[in-house]
Design a protein around this motif. Sequence first.
Motif, PDB file in Angstrom:
ATOM      1  N   GLY A 138       0.896  -1.209  -0.075  1.00  0.00           N
ATOM      2  CA  GLY A 138       0.164   0.062  -0.145  1.00  0.00           C
ATOM      3  C   GLY A 138       0.890   1.322   0.098  1.00  0.00           C
ATOM      4  O   GLY A 138       2.077   1.162   0.229  1.00  0.00           O
ATOM      5  N   ILE A 139       0.147   2.417  -0.138  1.00  0.00           N
ATOM      6  CA  ILE A 139       0.626   3.584  -0.203  1.00  0.00           C
ATOM      7  C   ILE A 139      -0.154   4.902   0.312  1.00  0.00           C
ATOM      8  O   ILE A 139      -1.162   4.597   0.812  1.00  0.00           O
ATOM      9  N   PHE A 140       0.509   5.869   0.744  1.00  0.00           N
ATOM     10  CA  PHE A 140      -0.032   7.267   1.175  1.00  0.00           C
ATOM     11  C   PHE A 140       0.362   8.288   0.039  1.00  0.00           C
ATOM     12  O   PHE A 140       1.434   8.326  -0.439  1.00  0.00           O
ATOM     13  N   ILE A 141      -0.557   8.908  -0.339  1.00  0.00           N
ATOM     14  CA  ILE A 141      -0.243   9.922  -1.463  1.00  0.00           C
ATOM     15  C   ILE A 141      -1.151  11.217  -1.246  1.00  0.00           C
ATOM     16  O   ILE A 141      -2.195  11.293  -0.813  1.00  0.00           O
ATOM     17  N   HIS A 142      -0.578  12.418  -1.035  1.00  0.00           N
ATOM     18  CA  HIS A 142      -0.915  13.728  -0.788  1.00  0.00           C
ATOM     19  C   HIS A 142      -1.408  14.535  -2.334  1.00  0.00           C
ATOM     20  O   HIS A 142      -0.444  14.456  -3.046  1.00  0.00           O
ATOM     21  N   VAL A 143      -2.486  14.908  -2.333  1.00  0.00           N
ATOM     22  CA  VAL A 143      -2.915  15.633  -3.533  1.00  0.00           C
ATOM     23  C   VAL A 143      -3.551  16.821  -2.919  1.00  0.00           C
ATOM     24  O   VAL A 143      -4.227  16.938  -1.803  1.00  0.00           O
ATOM     25  N   ASP A 144      -3.892  17.967  -3.836  1.00  0.00           N
ATOM     26  CA  ASP A 144      -4.461  19.051  -3.245  1.00  0.00           C
ATOM     27  C   ASP A 144      -5.536  19.670  -4.543  1.00  0.00           C
ATOM     28  O   ASP A 144      -5.658  20.841  -4.423  1.00  0.00           O
ATOM     29  N   ASN A 145      -5.996  18.783  -5.393  1.00  0.00           N
ATOM     30  CA  ASN A 145      -7.097  19.094  -6.238  1.00  0.00           C
ATOM     31  C   ASN A 145      -7.857  18.044  -6.418  1.00  0.00           C
ATOM     32  O   ASN A 145      -7.483  16.722  -6.228  1.00  0.00           O
TER      33      ASN A 145
ATOM     34  N   GLY B 271      -8.045  22.189   2.095  1.00  0.00           N
ATOM     35  CA  GLY B 271      -7.820  21.849   0.658  1.00  0.00           C
ATOM     36  C   GLY B 271      -6.929  20.872  -0.056  1.00  0.00           C
ATOM     37  O   GLY B 271      -6.950  20.885  -1.088  1.00  0.00           O
ATOM     38  N   GLU B 272      -6.623  19.992   1.096  1.00  0.00           N
ATOM     39  CA  GLU B 272      -5.775  18.916   0.510  1.00  0.00           C
ATOM     40  C   GLU B 272      -6.205  17.597   0.995  1.00  0.00           C
ATOM     41  O   GLU B 272      -6.915  17.623   1.885  1.00  0.00           O
ATOM     42  N   TRP B 273      -5.759  16.380   0.533  1.00  0.00           N
ATOM     43  CA  TRP B 273      -6.259  15.033   0.841  1.00  0.00           C
ATOM     44  C   TRP B 273      -4.952  14.187   1.009  1.00  0.00           C
ATOM     45  O   TRP B 273      -3.999  14.438   0.162  1.00  0.00           O
ATOM     46  N   LEU B 274      -4.906  13.331   2.087  1.00  0.00           N
ATOM     47  CA  LEU B 274      -4.126  12.356   2.183  1.00  0.00           C
ATOM     48  C   LEU B 274      -4.922  11.136   1.899  1.00  0.00           C
ATOM     49  O   LEU B 274      -5.711  10.624   2.583  1.00  0.00           O
ATOM     50  N   ILE B 275      -4.646  10.302   0.856  1.00  0.00           N
ATOM     51  CA  ILE B 275      -5.308   9.104   0.288  1.00  0.00           C
ATOM     52  C   ILE B 275      -4.323   7.950   0.788  1.00  0.00           C
ATOM     53  O   ILE B 275      -3.202   7.839   0.524  1.00  0.00           O
ATOM     54  N   SER B 276      -4.988   7.090   1.045  1.00  0.00           N
ATOM     55  CA  SER B 276      -4.328   5.806   1.745  1.00  0.00           C
ATOM     56  C   SER B 276      -4.806   4.772   0.836  1.00  0.00           C
ATOM     57  O   SER B 276      -6.189   4.401   0.608  1.00  0.00           O
ATOM     58  N   GLY B 277      -4.232   3.898   0.090  1.00  0.00           N
ATOM     59  CA  GLY B 277      -4.497   2.604  -0.596  1.00  0.00           C
ATOM     60  C   GLY B 277      -3.998   1.576  -0.003  1.00  0.00           C
ATOM     61  O   GLY B 277      -2.420   1.472   0.102  1.00  0.00           O
ATOM     62  N   ARG B 278      -4.370   0.511   0.540  1.00  0.00           N
ATOM     63  CA  ARG B 278      -3.984  -0.771   1.388  1.00  0.00           C
ATOM     64  C   ARG B 278      -4.640  -2.051   0.699  1.00  0.00           C
ATOM     65  O   ARG B 278      -5.568  -2.113   0.444  1.00  0.00           O
ATOM     66  N   ARG B 279      -3.663  -2.856   0.590  1.00  0.00           N
ATOM     67  CA  ARG B 279      -3.995  -4.250  -0.129  1.00  0.00           C
ATOM     68  C   ARG B 279      -4.323  -5.143   1.310  1.00  0.00           C
ATOM     69  O   ARG B 279      -3.683  -4.988   2.014  1.00  0.00           O
TER      70      ARG B 279
END
Length: 68
Positions: free
Chosen positions: A28-35, A60-68
Motif C-alpha cells: 500500500g501507499i499514502f499519497i498527498h494531493v491538492d485538487n 483543501g488537501e487530501w491524504l489518500i491511503s491505498g492498502r491491500r
Amino acid sequence: MIEVDARGLSCPEPVIMAKKALKKSPEGIFIHVDNVASKENVSRYLEAMGCKVGLEEGNGEWLISGRR
C-alpha cells in the motif's frame, strides 16, 4: 508503506506517481494531493488495483491511503 507528495501536480502525474509507488510498495501507499481531479483519479486507480482506499481531508488537501 511509501508516502508520495503529489501536491501542486495535475493529472495524470499523481496517478503515474501512485502507480510507481504501488510497484515499490505492493502492500500500500499514502499519497498527498491538492485538487479534486487528482483525488478522484488516484482513488479510482487504487480501487482498480484492489486497494482499500481511505481519505483524510484538511485545508483543501487530501491524504489518500491505498492498502491491500
